[in-house]
Design an enzyme around this catalytic site. Structure first.
Site, short mmCIF file in Angstrom:
data_model
loop_
_atom_site.label_atom_id
_atom_site.label_comp_id
_atom_site.label_asym_id
_atom_site.label_seq_id
_atom_site.Cartn_x
_atom_site.Cartn_y
_atom_site.Cartn_z
N PHE A 31 1.03 -10.56 -21.89
CA PHE A 31 2.15 -11.05 -21.10
C PHE A 31 1.64 -12.18 -20.22
O PHE A 31 0.83 -11.94 -19.31
CB PHE A 31 2.68 -9.89 -20.26
CG PHE A 31 3.88 -10.17 -19.41
CD1 PHE A 31 5.17 -9.96 -19.91
CD2 PHE A 31 3.75 -10.59 -18.08
CE1 PHE A 31 6.28 -10.17 -19.12
CE2 PHE A 31 4.87 -10.80 -17.29
CZ PHE A 31 6.14 -10.58 -17.81
N CYS A 48 10.36 -7.33 -15.77
CA CYS A 48 9.26 -6.68 -16.52
C CYS A 48 8.20 -6.18 -15.54
O CYS A 48 7.66 -5.09 -15.69
CB CYS A 48 8.62 -7.66 -17.50
SG CYS A 48 9.77 -8.36 -18.69
N LEU A 63 2.26 -14.78 -17.55
CA LEU A 63 3.06 -15.36 -16.47
C LEU A 63 2.17 -16.18 -15.53
O LEU A 63 2.43 -17.35 -15.26
CB LEU A 63 3.78 -14.24 -15.70
CG LEU A 63 4.66 -14.69 -14.53
CD1 LEU A 63 5.84 -15.52 -15.02
CD2 LEU A 63 5.18 -13.47 -13.74
N GLY A 93 0.01 -18.15 -8.93
CA GLY A 93 -0.08 -16.69 -9.06
C GLY A 93 1.10 -16.01 -8.40
O GLY A 93 2.07 -15.63 -9.05
N GLU A 100 0.29 -7.65 -10.27
CA GLU A 100 1.66 -7.10 -10.20
C GLU A 100 2.24 -7.25 -8.80
O GLU A 100 2.94 -6.38 -8.31
CB GLU A 100 1.65 -5.62 -10.59
CG GLU A 100 1.11 -5.37 -11.96
CD GLU A 100 2.14 -5.66 -13.03
OE1 GLU A 100 3.32 -5.85 -12.69
OE2 GLU A 100 1.76 -5.71 -14.21
N PRO A 142 -3.52 -20.73 -13.66
CA PRO A 142 -4.67 -20.94 -12.76
C PRO A 142 -4.21 -21.35 -11.36
O PRO A 142 -4.79 -20.91 -10.36
CB PRO A 142 -5.46 -22.07 -13.43
CG PRO A 142 -5.05 -22.03 -14.87
CD PRO A 142 -3.66 -21.49 -14.91
N THR A 156 0.79 -9.02 -5.04
CA THR A 156 -0.20 -8.59 -4.06
C THR A 156 0.49 -7.76 -2.97
O THR A 156 1.72 -7.79 -2.84
CB THR A 156 -0.86 -9.82 -3.38
OG1 THR A 156 0.16 -10.52 -2.65
CG2 THR A 156 -1.48 -10.76 -4.42
N GLN A 194 -17.23 19.19 9.89
CA GLN A 194 -15.87 18.84 10.32
C GLN A 194 -15.50 17.40 9.99
O GLN A 194 -14.36 17.11 9.61
CB GLN A 194 -15.72 19.09 11.83
CG GLN A 194 -15.76 20.58 12.16
CD GLN A 194 -15.58 20.83 13.64
OE1 GLN A 194 -15.43 19.91 14.43
NE2 GLN A 194 -15.59 22.09 14.01
C1 LIG Z 1 -7.78 -8.16 -13.90
C2 LIG Z 1 -6.48 -8.87 -13.78
C3 LIG Z 1 -5.53 -8.78 -14.78
C4 LIG Z 1 -4.33 -9.48 -14.70
N1 LIG Z 1 -3.43 -9.40 -15.75
C5 LIG Z 1 -2.34 -10.23 -15.73
C6 LIG Z 1 -1.48 -10.30 -16.86
O1 LIG Z 1 -1.64 -9.57 -17.85
N2 LIG Z 1 -0.46 -11.17 -16.86
C7 LIG Z 1 -0.21 -12.02 -15.80
O2 LIG Z 1 0.72 -12.80 -15.86
N3 LIG Z 1 -1.02 -11.97 -14.69
C8 LIG Z 1 -2.07 -11.10 -14.65
N4 LIG Z 1 -2.91 -11.06 -13.55
C9 LIG Z 1 -2.68 -12.01 -12.47
C10 LIG Z 1 -2.13 -11.42 -11.17
O3 LIG Z 1 -0.80 -10.99 -11.35
C11 LIG Z 1 -2.29 -12.45 -10.07
O4 LIG Z 1 -3.66 -12.53 -9.78
C12 LIG Z 1 -1.51 -12.13 -8.83
O5 LIG Z 1 -0.13 -12.33 -9.03
C13 LIG Z 1 -1.94 -12.96 -7.62
O6 LIG Z 1 -1.99 -14.31 -7.93
P1 LIG Z 1 -3.29 -15.17 -7.57
O7 LIG Z 1 -4.47 -14.46 -8.06
O8 LIG Z 1 -3.05 -16.54 -8.06
O9 LIG Z 1 -3.37 -15.16 -6.00
P2 LIG Z 1 -2.59 -16.14 -5.00
O10 LIG Z 1 -1.16 -16.17 -5.33
O11 LIG Z 1 -3.31 -17.43 -4.92
O12 LIG Z 1 -2.78 -15.36 -3.65
C14 LIG Z 1 -3.99 -15.39 -2.88
C15 LIG Z 1 -3.76 -14.66 -1.56
O13 LIG Z 1 -2.73 -15.32 -0.84
C16 LIG Z 1 -1.71 -14.41 -0.52
N5 LIG Z 1 -0.42 -15.09 -0.50
C17 LIG Z 1 0.14 -15.86 -1.48
N6 LIG Z 1 1.35 -16.28 -1.10
C18 LIG Z 1 1.57 -15.74 0.13
C19 LIG Z 1 2.66 -15.77 1.06
N7 LIG Z 1 3.78 -16.45 0.77
N8 LIG Z 1 2.52 -15.12 2.21
C20 LIG Z 1 1.41 -14.42 2.52
N9 LIG Z 1 0.36 -14.33 1.68
C21 LIG Z 1 0.44 -14.99 0.50
C22 LIG Z 1 -1.79 -13.36 -1.57
O14 LIG Z 1 -1.16 -12.17 -1.16
C23 LIG Z 1 -3.26 -13.25 -1.76
O15 LIG Z 1 -3.78 -12.41 -0.76
C24 LIG Z 1 -4.08 -10.30 -13.57
C25 LIG Z 1 -5.02 -10.35 -12.54
C26 LIG Z 1 -6.21 -9.64 -12.63
C27 LIG Z 1 -7.20 -9.74 -11.51
#
Ligand SMILES: Cc1cc2nc3c(=O)[nH]c(=O)nc-3n(C[C@H](O)[C@H](O)[C@H](O)COP(=O)(O)OP(=O)(O)OC[C@H]3O[C@@H](n4cnc5c(N)ncnc54)[C@H](O)[C@@H]3O)c2cc1C
Lengths: 259, 392
Positions: B137, B246, B139, B145, B371, B142, B373, B287
């Site tokens: 899947f 989803c 979504l 996110g 899914e 780089p 953060t 304790q």
């Molecule tokens: C092992 C693994 C498997 C994964 N599998 C999938 C997959 O199968 N399919 C898929 O599509 N994705 C997948 N992901 C991706 C995952 O869903 C994303 O990493 C996640 O949505 C966060 O995006 P990012 O890593 O770009 O972090 P960012 O969006 O860059 O966020 C970085 C930090 O900033 C914070 N932040 C961002 N915006 C805000 C805001 N507006 N206010 C406050 N804080 C904010 C976040 O909470 C986080 O703490 C996977 C990730 C991992 C690690």
């Protein structure tokens, strides 16, 4: 081909098991009960035969009300239906009496093949398969580690301490199996959901034409008079690594049938 | 001899009494599958960073785990609570192993099941339910996110065909998948596409050097002028709410799953503390240790009741996305806290791969992030409470 599989509910051999202090029977009420392990192999073997040759698989259980849990579990592996013989008068039955009840129920079903585990983990008497076959006047192929069916002819490999014997017979017959015969399947989720809806027939002793006095404590050929807990383990034998240490070790292992 | 009777944390409140016989039977099967096929091997998979996804998928499919909450196409059609219990047992083995099932069933299969054409469903779902075909899947990108609405991946029309360009990142199972559900921007907004991974222009590369979720395969997908026929489009997926729906499915499974990692950590720590002696007695008798256990057990059960509440609402067809956010935020956060606390109880052994606790804690760092953060779920809940969106 109609296959009847005998399934017994037993206390989990991995958990604490006890005899009742009042009548020396197995404490089933407080135990965590499961399907007798060997019976899962019997079910699996029946299902494989059904998959290969068609026909019908029926579970047969003699046991108290709560044995229905195990019957549903057995059905969730895939059999078509089940028969549960439940009657208060059965409490305290010996193996001879139990074989009478099972044989009557099998006769009523009209089975081509009866498959059961070689032993139950609570009684461990290993005689029930023979007794049932004797009562029904059918061949007893016991202790199988392999079963092949070709039309009405059956061949088993009977497991022995030294190896195996090939035994053949034709249906109707009874086959008892060891856990070397197959690898039982897990119940599938669909099977679990379907099990609820499968036919489960409940029979009393009267339905089988057996009088209460023929079974239970009254009809028992043997009764447990007294029981006590197994004494704690003794310290083991120590074999010194002297000149003949190796051969002593082998002797011991052989005497315990480890090698 | 000292006779100790102990109660397992989840038995404190007798939560089993809240389940149907069928739910417990399904749980028992998953527990057996995990005991037989995951527990004996998972520490090794984790250490090597390799997991036999296809073998596991076949094994899981044999009982009906893949897409178990969907109906038709070979799926088991189980309820939401049963699905939750399955996720819990899987994640008690390993979060990465649970991820395999979540991505296959709740993300890839669900997207096709809910938004696909009849052809899509016939073509893919039976094989995916049987574990013969692996789905992923796509979504996340780089550079996008938490804010997938700003995604860069584009799908443009060329005659009847679609042509896809872009990069998807952190995609579970991408390197070995047979099919990907790819979300891309079109003139109409965000749309979903069913992309066979063998299509020319699709390449997948494994993400290496992970320190979390190592028993799961993660990858990058590059889409370079990928030409797809018109019918690759998921006809019923219109806009970003489609992929988000989803995610709601998968997040629901995580609400339960995280409890599994916490339970396994707690059981491990309890057993360890009962056997480990310092100052002449079991450390379980101190304790301070008991305070840790009590707090962990209380949080575990609160999380369980929350998960069950959401599950019953899902089975009644009235579960709302923000309710899933409440569950995901709380249960993953608390599970991580429990795993870390249990880690301290194992002392030096707590950092060893001989015990599962540190692995669970490290895994839960991923579960906290993917899914949605924790912060994003706080914003979802905050928006519900205040009526103000604080995302952008
Ligand atoms: C092992 C693994 C498997 C994964 N599998 C999938 C997959 O199968 N399919 C898929 O599509 N994705 C997948 N992901 C991706 C995952 O869903 C994303 O990493 C996640 O949505 C966060 O995006 P990012 O890593 O770009 O972090 P960012 O969006 O860059 O966020 C970085 C930090 O900033 C914070 N932040 C961002 N915006 C805000 C805001 N507006 N206010 C406050 N804080 C904010 C976040 O909470 C986080 O703490 C996977 C990730 C991992 C690690």
């Amino acid at each position: 081909m109609k296959i009847v599989v005998l399934v017994k509910q037993v206390p989990d051999s991995g958990a604490d098991r006890n005899l009742r202090s009042d009548d020396n029977t197995v404490d089933r009420a407080s135990a965590s009960n499961v399907i007798n392990e060997m019976d899962e192999y019997a079910i699996e073997e029946a299902l494989r035969l059904q998959e290969a040759h068609g026909g019908e698989v029926v579970i047969l259980t003699v046991g108290p009300d709560r044995a229905t849990e195990s019957i549903r579990k057995a059905l969730s592996m895939g059999p078509d239906s089940a028969v549960h013989v439940v009657d208060d008068a059965l409490h305290g039955s010996c193996a001879v009496a139990t074989s009478k009840v099972l044989a009557a129920a099998i006769a009523q079903q009209g089975a081509d093949l009866v498959i059961c585990g070689a032993e139950s983990t609570d009684g461990r008497v290993q005689v029930l398969p023979h007794m049932i076959a004797e009562r029904l006047g059918i061949a007893a192929l016991t202790g199988a580690r392999k079963l092949t069916v070709d039309g009405t002819s059956l061949t088993i490999e009977r497991q022995t301490d030294e190896g195996y014997e090939v035994v053949t017979a034709s249906t109707p017959a009874l086959v008892s199996v060891w856990d070397t015969i197959n690898d039982p399947r897990y119940p599938s989720f669909k099977g679990i959901m379907a099990a609820k809806k499968k036919p489960l027939q409940t029979l009393s002793l009267g339905d089988l034409g057996i009088a209460a006095g023929e079974v239970g404590f009254d009809g028992a050929t043997s009764t447990v008079v007294e029981h006590s807990k197994r004494p704690p383990r003794q310290a083991g034998n120590k074999i010194d690594a002297g000149d003949d240490g190796g051969s002593k070790l082998v002797e011991y292992l052989a005497s315990e049938k480890f090698v | 001899m000292l006779v100790v009777t102990t109660t397992r944390p989840l038995d404190l409140l007798d939560v089993d009494a809240l389940h149907s016989e069928e739910e417990l039977a399904i749980r028992a099967v998953v527990r057996r599958v995990v005991d037989d096929h995951v527990r004996p091997n998972v520490a090794d998979w984790y250490e090597r960073g390799q997991v036999p996804v296809r073998d596991l998928a076949k094994e899981f499919a044999s009982v009906g785990l893949l897409g178990m909450h969907l109906t038709g196409y070979g799926c088991a059609g189980a309820g939401a609570v049963a699905y939750g219990l399955a996720c819990l047992e899987l994640e008690a083995g390993d979060s990465g192993v649970r991820s395999l099932v979540s991505v296959q069933g709740s993300l890839a299969m669900f997207a096709i099941w809910k938004y696909g054409s009849d052809d899509h469903k016939d073509r893919w779902l039976p094989g995916m339910a049987a574990g013969d075909l692996i789905g992923c899947f796509g979504l996340t990108e780089p550079d996008h996110g938490s804010d997938p609405g700003s995604m860069k991946t584009r799908a443009r029309r060329d005659g009847d065909d679609w042509v896809l360009d872009g990069t998807k990142m952190w995609i579970t199972n991408a390197p070995l998948a047979d099919v990907a559900v790819i979300w891309a921007r079109t003139e109409a907004g965000v749309n979903g596409f069913v992309v066979p991974m063998g299509t020319p222009g699709v390449t997948a590369r494994e993400v290496k050097h992970k320190l979390s979720l190592r028993a799961s395969c993660t990858g990058e997908i590059v889409l370079d002028g990928v030409r797809l026929p018109a019918d690759a489009l998921l006809p019923d997926a219109k806009g970003l709410k489609a992929p988000l729906s989803c995610l709601t499915e998968a997040r629901y499974g995580i609400v339960w799953g995280a409890l599994g990692a916490a339970r396994d950590s707690l059981h491990t720590a309890l057993d360890y503390a009962g056997a480990r002696e310092q100052f002449g007695r079991p450390i379980a008798g101190f304790q301070l240790t008991q305070a840790k256990f009590a707090d962990a057990a209380v949080e575990l059960q609160k999380g369980y009741l929350l998960a069950l509440h959401l599950g019953r609402r899902a089975d009644a067809g009235v579960l709302k996305p923000e309710q899933v956010s409440v569950g995901k935020l709380n249960n993953v956060r608390e599970a991580l806290a429990i795993a870390r606390q249990c880690r301290t109880i194992l002392g030096a052994n707590g950092i060893s791969a001989e015990y599962p606790v540190m692995r669970h804690a490290a895994n839960l760092e991923t579960v906290l992030t993917y899914e949605g953060t924790s912060e994003i779920h706080q914003l979802v809940i905050g928006q519900k409470l205040t009526g103000l969106a604080a995302f952008g």
